[in-house]
Design an enzyme around this catalytic site. Sequence first.
Site: not given
Length: 218
Positions: A86-88
């Site tokens: 998950v890219k945050v």
Amino acid sequence: MKFFIDTANLNDIREAASLGILDGVTTNPSLMAKEGIKGEENILKHYVDICNIVNGPVSAEVISTEYSAIVAEGKKLAALHPNIVVKVPMIKDGIKAIRHFADEGIKTNCTLVFSAAQAILAAKAGATMVSPFIGRIDDSNWDGVQLIEQIVHIYNLYGFKTEVLAASIRNSMHIVRCAEAGADIVTCPLSSILGLFNHPLTDIGLEKFLADYRKLNG
Ligand code: G3P
């Protein structure tokens, strides 16, 4: 050093994977838009399609910016495939969400990092990877690779486990300099990966070897 491809283009991903040197994929909303992928269902399906090509981490970026929405969106993305990371974004709510994901065993890539200060926060929050954007730093008349060196140095001093993923790579020399700087991962467009092959002496040498062979063997 691991090689990721920075694209949502399935043909580019297939070509890089066929070389046998591809370890993963990063995407972002701009790269998805470039491929014309729109609508939640299509976007989620596209991530699964990418995961089915490459057996390695695939970064899928949240578009939410508020803590509980990032957490809900990230969980949905992570449930798509075991390889999803998950890219945050590097914002306050993003850091809080990265801590939450780390506690739940969900892998994260903290994106839009432009300083060592931000990289320290990402590591403290337990990000799996941190993405300093070196090309965009170069564009602003600083040396992006120097930031990679600085982050690698700090992480080594304290034994932070967060992997340094050099992003916004613009050319093959960026890859070489990131390797010298100790980056754990580089994520690159296909053109920068293919550029690593190029050397005129290889072409001249091969031409001569083949010409000499043909002289005697027809
Ligand atoms: O995926 C994030 C990063 O690699 C973006 O690169 O070329 O848009 O600065 P760029």
